[in-house]
Design a protein around this motif. Structure first.
Motif, PDB file in Angstrom:
ATOM      1  N   TYR A  24     -23.526   2.556  13.851  1.00 16.22           N
ATOM      2  CA  TYR A  24     -23.979   2.180  15.187  1.00 16.22           C
ATOM      3  C   TYR A  24     -23.257   2.999  16.259  1.00 16.22           C
ATOM      4  CZ  TYR A  24     -26.628  -1.693  13.299  1.00 16.22           C
ATOM      5  OH  TYR A  24     -27.552  -2.429  12.621  1.00 16.22           O
ATOM      6  N   GLN A  52     -26.798  -4.735  22.356  1.00 15.42           N
ATOM      7  CA  GLN A  52     -25.964  -5.925  22.140  1.00 15.42           C
ATOM      8  C   GLN A  52     -24.952  -5.685  21.016  1.00 15.42           C
ATOM      9  OE1 GLN A  52     -25.914  -8.935  23.932  1.00 15.42           O
ATOM     10  NE2 GLN A  52     -26.940  -7.497  25.295  1.00 15.42           N
ATOM     11  N   ILE A  53     -25.413  -5.037  19.957  1.00 20.67           N
ATOM     12  CA  ILE A  53     -24.507  -4.746  18.844  1.00 20.67           C
ATOM     13  C   ILE A  53     -23.370  -3.845  19.335  1.00 20.67           C
ATOM     14  CG2 ILE A  53     -24.285  -3.596  16.603  1.00 20.67           C
ATOM     15  CD1 ILE A  53     -25.811  -6.118  16.276  1.00 20.67           C
ATOM     16  N   MET A  83     -20.213 -19.549  13.113  1.00 20.36           N
ATOM     17  CA  MET A  83     -20.736 -18.184  13.016  1.00 20.36           C
ATOM     18  C   MET A  83     -20.772 -17.715  11.572  1.00 20.36           C
ATOM     19  SD  MET A  83     -18.947 -16.514  16.340  1.00 20.36           S
ATOM     20  CE  MET A  83     -19.397 -14.803  16.060  1.00 20.36           C
ATOM     21  N   GLN A 125     -28.324 -12.359  14.976  1.00 19.64           N
ATOM     22  CA  GLN A 125     -28.986 -11.063  15.149  1.00 19.64           C
ATOM     23  C   GLN A 125     -28.507 -10.078  14.080  1.00 19.64           C
ATOM     24  OE1 GLN A 125     -28.693  -9.307  19.153  1.00 19.64           O
ATOM     25  NE2 GLN A 125     -28.875  -7.331  18.147  1.00 19.64           N
ATOM     26  N   ALA A 126     -27.207 -10.087  13.823  1.00 22.56           N
ATOM     27  CA  ALA A 126     -26.648  -9.189  12.809  1.00 22.56           C
ATOM     28  C   ALA A 126     -27.260  -9.489  11.446  1.00 22.56           C
ATOM     29  CB  ALA A 126     -25.131  -9.337  12.762  1.00 22.56           C
ATOM     30  N   ARG A 146     -14.728  -8.060  13.841  1.00 23.02           N
ATOM     31  CA  ARG A 146     -15.629  -9.197  13.753  1.00 23.02           C
ATOM     32  C   ARG A 146     -17.048  -8.721  13.431  1.00 23.02           C
ATOM     33  NH1 ARG A 146     -17.129 -13.548  12.014  1.00 23.02           N
ATOM     34  NH2 ARG A 146     -15.262 -14.625  12.710  1.00 23.02           N
ATOM     35  N   MET A 147     -17.468  -7.634  14.077  1.00 19.86           N
ATOM     36  CA  MET A 147     -18.816  -7.136  13.832  1.00 19.86           C
ATOM     37  C   MET A 147     -18.960  -6.678  12.380  1.00 19.86           C
ATOM     38  SD  MET A 147     -20.290  -7.751  16.631  1.00 19.86           S
ATOM     39  CE  MET A 147     -21.897  -6.996  16.452  1.00 19.86           C
ATOM     40  N   LEU A 194     -25.347 -13.199  18.456  1.00 17.23           N
ATOM     41  CA  LEU A 194     -25.050 -11.899  17.860  1.00 17.23           C
ATOM     42  C   LEU A 194     -24.864 -12.029  16.344  1.00 17.23           C
ATOM     43  CD1 LEU A 194     -24.993  -9.207  19.130  1.00 17.23           C
ATOM     44  CD2 LEU A 194     -22.550  -9.397  19.481  1.00 17.23           C
ATOM     45  N   ALA A 195     -24.252 -13.132  15.920  1.00 18.33           N
ATOM     46  CA  ALA A 195     -24.060 -13.342  14.484  1.00 18.33           C
ATOM     47  C   ALA A 195     -25.407 -13.417  13.775  1.00 18.33           C
ATOM     48  CB  ALA A 195     -23.251 -14.617  14.243  1.00 18.33           C
ATOM     49  N   MET A 250     -19.570  -9.452  10.228  1.00 15.72           N
ATOM     50  CA  MET A 250     -20.936  -9.965  10.320  1.00 15.72           C
ATOM     51  C   MET A 250     -21.907  -9.054   9.573  1.00 15.72           C
ATOM     52  SD  MET A 250     -21.514 -10.882  14.239  1.00 15.72           S
ATOM     53  CE  MET A 250     -20.463 -11.794  15.263  1.00 15.72           C
ATOM     54  N   GLY A 251     -21.388  -8.023   8.923  1.00 12.06           N
ATOM     55  CA  GLY A 251     -22.258  -7.158   8.131  1.00 12.06           C
ATOM     56  C   GLY A 251     -22.763  -5.939   8.876  1.00 12.06           C
ATOM     57  N   ILE A 252     -22.164  -5.652  10.028  1.00  7.69           N
ATOM     58  CA  ILE A 252     -22.582  -4.480  10.795  1.00  7.69           C
ATOM     59  C   ILE A 252     -21.752  -3.275  10.352  1.00  7.69           C
ATOM     60  CG2 ILE A 252     -22.601  -3.468  13.104  1.00  7.69           C
ATOM     61  CD1 ILE A 252     -24.735  -5.569  12.734  1.00  7.69           C
TER      62      ILE A 252
END
Lengths: 249, 304, 323
Positions: free
Chosen positions: C218, C196-197, A160, A105-106, C207-208, A102-103, C211-213
């Protein structure tokens, strides 16, 4: 300009309390810059302002030459900011492999695709396999994160963060709660990552700080009271009094 | 002008009813962190018990006591039987379990009392009206309801700000972990707070019983408005519940009283009537949406 | 994987046989019941995408169900009366137009509600979604042109070229195909990059973000997708029952959709359909014997919430010995 991170005159107050009092510091390309200070000195507040979870009252934060002071967290990540959390923060119901996937993918993007198959994105899973092969987590790849030991979680979080290929990595107490052997492993892992990115290291473990840091800044009551090389800091009387003295006592 | 004043008083009376319900709900929310959709059912229990006893004995005061007792007992039973298992659960489970409680309370009430509404009259002491302004007689009973509501508000203020129990309650609303760390009998405190909330809901039901029709589902209508009050006031804040309760009570009453008439001046009668009623009903929800856009945690949120 | 495909195919074929079975046994109401359960299943499944996979507890999902239904109803009303909506859009009874229109309008409503609601979280999110649903509910009640409280009768089911939609069995099969297609769509969706996101955001939003989300974007996209699904279900329901009413978006309806999700199993694909089937069958069966059917339903729900984790799907898995 070779500063990856440049903070100037940063102020943050909560009610009457000044958590960050005109803090200025820089992190250069490839450098490990340690930030030390007693509890309540404002280290976490500073980290959270750099990440964008807290917006400062005054001052500026430049990341790779761009003013990011008011940018939301996710956009700073896109500019090359990575972080680990003081209390590990992972996707607990997923496996180690899925977390890494996921990391990546992001980072890779294309995440508004609703009809592809995430499990078939070769660019993601090839890299995950590579990370698992080269690191210490390979044997634990399909274990749920909730079932990992504390030290393993810290390792995963670092992996990660590095997989995001940041320019600057913020490390919020990476040694916290680690045993002696695990700490040595973490120090080695960080040494190995030196050169991949610059790091701002917040840490209480002085052994780790002196082993890793190129430069050290000391934060006390929201102010930077000293900055310099490890030897400068060791010799600085103000630091000894405010901080190191306490540790010895 | 006189009409406006009368509607303001009606709004105040509805407002204190909302406050009585919201005060308990916001404390339960703030301290136990649990969403209790079934709070309206306790209001219904109070109203039914009071009306039934009042009809049987002819005594409003006997009904009052029975209503309070019934709702408090129901509250404690719910806390011991169901709520305890929900404190550690997520909001989704809480919403569903208390939704189930609404179904159970409503159907049990139908089984016991049937679907016909119960009607009671106001006690003789309050049967008249008082001329509060020249040309404006106002029912004494409604003034009594307002007075009771304001007295409870004062009592709660004193309880929360001046006593040790209140100190714990305040601490609990801002920081649950801290109260646990203080070594207080947390189970006892939770049961007590829940019982207090149930008692206030029951009081609201008892006071409303001579004014509204006492029937199954009466709790469902008012509980949504109560949640709006709690969320606007800020979860955990009794002060917020008071301010928001009074303001919303008046706002809602004013809209219902005057909007259809205002609309009739610009469009045909029946359509204006329907639209006016519909839009008035939307009013409080619209207000909540607006407040949350500006202050996502409500007006007097216990935590920033 | 193979086994899952076989089970899906078997279930689909069994469901396809329902109209025949109903005719053979003389229980003609079956077709209608199963059809309704399938449509509720779709609505519950759409809710489950944000609730189970995305962790967003929306208490106003019935609003999008009702809006989808009203789009069909309003278009039919204007078609029937030979007028047009706001003097601009003529009515129609063509399903190939009404269903996409319903999905789009429900999606727009979800975008509006989501954009504002997702700025909050926790209790506030639950309550603000409920508030918006109530606003829609009262809005439709106040629209006298479209029947107000009584709603709109749709005297004839929308037409689909080449099919006799007046035939009950045909209509049922159309619904079944939509339900199956929607199931397969959701199956792909949760496995997609986007899915998944969303799952990551449910577990750990902070955390997301690290990760830059941009989690808000979303979540909003998921909310809109989910609202579109509910709109489709609502549009089908109005075609199926030939009736649209504000009752479709009453808050207790939102509660029922949540119950279906929980009963069947949060965050599972088949769960919402199973939950919808069980709840709907239970309600209609009990209602035949007692007017107090809500009491046993309430008690059952309470037991399920308090004692089981993962609903009926978890039970099936345990019995089936899978994993």
């Amino acid at each position: 300009m070779s500063h990856v991170l440049e903070i100037s005159g940063l102020v943050k107050t909560f009610g009457g309390l000044t958590a960050t009092d005109y803090v200025s510091l820089t992190v250069d390309t490839g450098e490990i810059h340690a930030l030390i200070g007693p509890n309540g000195a404002g280290k976490s507040t500073l980290i959270n302002q750099i990440c964008g979870e807290i917006i400062p009252n005054a001052g500026h934060i430049h990341l790779a030459g761009r003013d990011v002071t008011r940018l939301p967290p996710a956009e700073r990540v896109a500019l090359g900011l990575g972080r680990t959390f003081q209390i590990t923060s992972l996707l607990d119901d997923m496996t180690v492999r899925q977390n890494l996937g996921l990391a990546i993918q992001a980072r890779e993007g294309g995440n508004f695709r609703i009809l592809d198959r995430a499990s078939r994105r070769a660019e993601v899973w090839d890299e995950v396999a590579e990370i698992l092969r080269s690191g210490t987590l390979g044997a634990r790849a399909d274990v749920r994160v909730a079932d990992l030991a504390h030290g393993e979680k810290k390792q995963l979080e670092l992996a990660m963060a590095l997989s995001q290929r940041p320019r600057l990595l913020l490390l919020d107490e990476p040694m916290a709660g680690l045993g002696h052997v695990e700490s040595q492993q973490m120090i080695e892992a960080l040494q190995a990552a030196r050169g991949e990115c610059a790091m701002l290291l917040v840490e209480h473990d002085m052994e780790a700080v002196f082993a890793l840091a190129d430069r050290i800044s000391v934060l006390v009551y929201g102010r930077v009271i000293a900055a310099g090389s490890a030897d400068d800091i060791r010799a600085n009387p103000a630091v000894r009094e405010a901080y190191l003295g306490e540790e010895d006592a | 002008m006189i009409l406006l004043f009368e509607q303001l008083l009606n709004g105040l009376q509805y407002g204190v009813t909302l406050f009585l319900l919201a005060a308990g709900l916001t404390l339960i929310f703030g301290i136990m962190g649990v969403i209790n959709l079934a709070h309206g059912a306790l209001y219904m229990v109070g109203a039914f018990a009071a009306s039934w006893v009042a009809i049987q004995t002819g005594s409003f005061w006997g009904g009052l006591l029975s209503g309070l007792a019934a709702s408090a007992i129901a509250g404690v039973a719910v806390e011991l039987g169901v709520m305890r298992r929900l404190y550690a659960r997520d909001h989704l489970d809480q919403v569903l379990a208390t939704f189930a409680l609404i179904l159970i309370f409503n159907q049990s009430t139908v089984l016991i009392f049937g679907r016909q509404p119960l009607f009671t009259s106001v006690p003789d002491v309050f049967s008249g009206s008082v001329e509060i302004l020249p040309g404006l007689p106002y029912p004494t009973y409604r003034l009594f309801v307002i007075a009771v509501g304001l007295a409870v508000a004062l009592g709660l203020y004193l309880l929360i700000n001046k006593t040790r129990v209140g100190m714990l309650v305040r601490a609990g609303a801002t920081n649950r972990q801290m109260v646990r760390a203080l070594g207080v009998n947390i189970q006892g405190l939770y049961t007590a707070v829940f019982a207090l909330g149930a008692l206030l809901a029951g009081l609201a039901g008892v006071m409303a019983s001579p004014i509204v029709s006492v029937q199954v589902g009466m709790g469902d209508e008012i509980i949504l408005a109560t949640f709006v009050v709690v969320v606007i006031g800020g979860v955990g804040s009794v002060k917020g519940a008071f301010v928001a309760g009074i303001v919303l009570g008046m706002f809602d009453t004013m809209l219902r009283a005057f909007l259809p008439g205002l609309l009739q001046q610009v469009m045909p009668g029946p359509e204006a009537q329907a639209l006016g009623v519909g839009v008035s009903s939307m009013g409080i929800y619209l207000m909540m949406a607006l407040v949350l856009l500006v202050r996502p945690r409500g007006l007097f949120a216990a935590r920033g | 994987m193979k086994r899952e495909h076989l089970i899906l195919l078997a279930v689909f074929l069994l469901l396809a046989l329902v109209p025949y079975a109903a005719e053979l046994t003389g229980q003609t109401s079956w077709t209608r019941l199963v059809g309704q359960a399938l449509i509720y299943g779709m609505a519950a499944a759409s809710l489950n995408f944000i609730l189970g996979y995305g962790g967003m507890v929306s208490f106003g999902h019935a609003a999008f169900f009702g809006i989808g239904g009203y789009v069909v109803g309003i278009l039919y009303h204007h078609f029937d009366a030979g007028t047009s909506f706001l003097g601009l859009i003529p009515g129609t009874d063509q399903m190939l137009i009404t269903l996409p229109a319903a999905v789009i309008v429900a999606g727009l409503a979800a975008a509006l509600v989501g954009a504002m609601s997702l700025r909050t979280g926790g209790v506030q999110f639950i309550m603000i979604t409920l508030a918006f649903a109530q606003m829609f509910f009262f809005l439709f009640i106040s629209l006298k042109t479209y029947g107000g409280e009584d709603g709109i009768m749709v005297r004839r089911t929308n037409s689909l070229p080449g099919l006799d939609m007046k035939n009950k069995a045909t209509l049922y099969w159309v619904v079944l195909c939509f339900a199956a297609a929607y199931y397969l769509f959701l199956r792909r969706l949760v496995q997609s990059s986007f899915g998944q996101i969303i799952a990551g955001i449910r577990q750990n939003e902070r955390r997301m973000a690290a990760m830059g989300i941009s989690t808000y974007r979303y979540k909003l996209a998921a909310f809109v997708l989910s609202g579109m699904g509910a709109g489709l279900a609502g549009a089908l329901m109005v075609n199926f029952l030939r009736f649209a009413s504000p009752d479709m978006m009453h808050w207790s309806r939102s509660g029922e959709l949540m119950i279906m999700v929980i009963l069947g199993g949060v965050g599972t694909l088949a769960g919402p359909f199973i939950g919808a089937g069980v709840l709907f069958t239970l309600e209609t069966t009990l209602a035949r014997y007692t007017e107090h059917w809500m009491l046993p339903v309430g008690i059952l729900l309470l037991i399920v919430v308090l004692t089981t984790r993962g609903g009926l799907m978890a039970l099936i898995r345990r019995l089936g010995g899978k994993r």
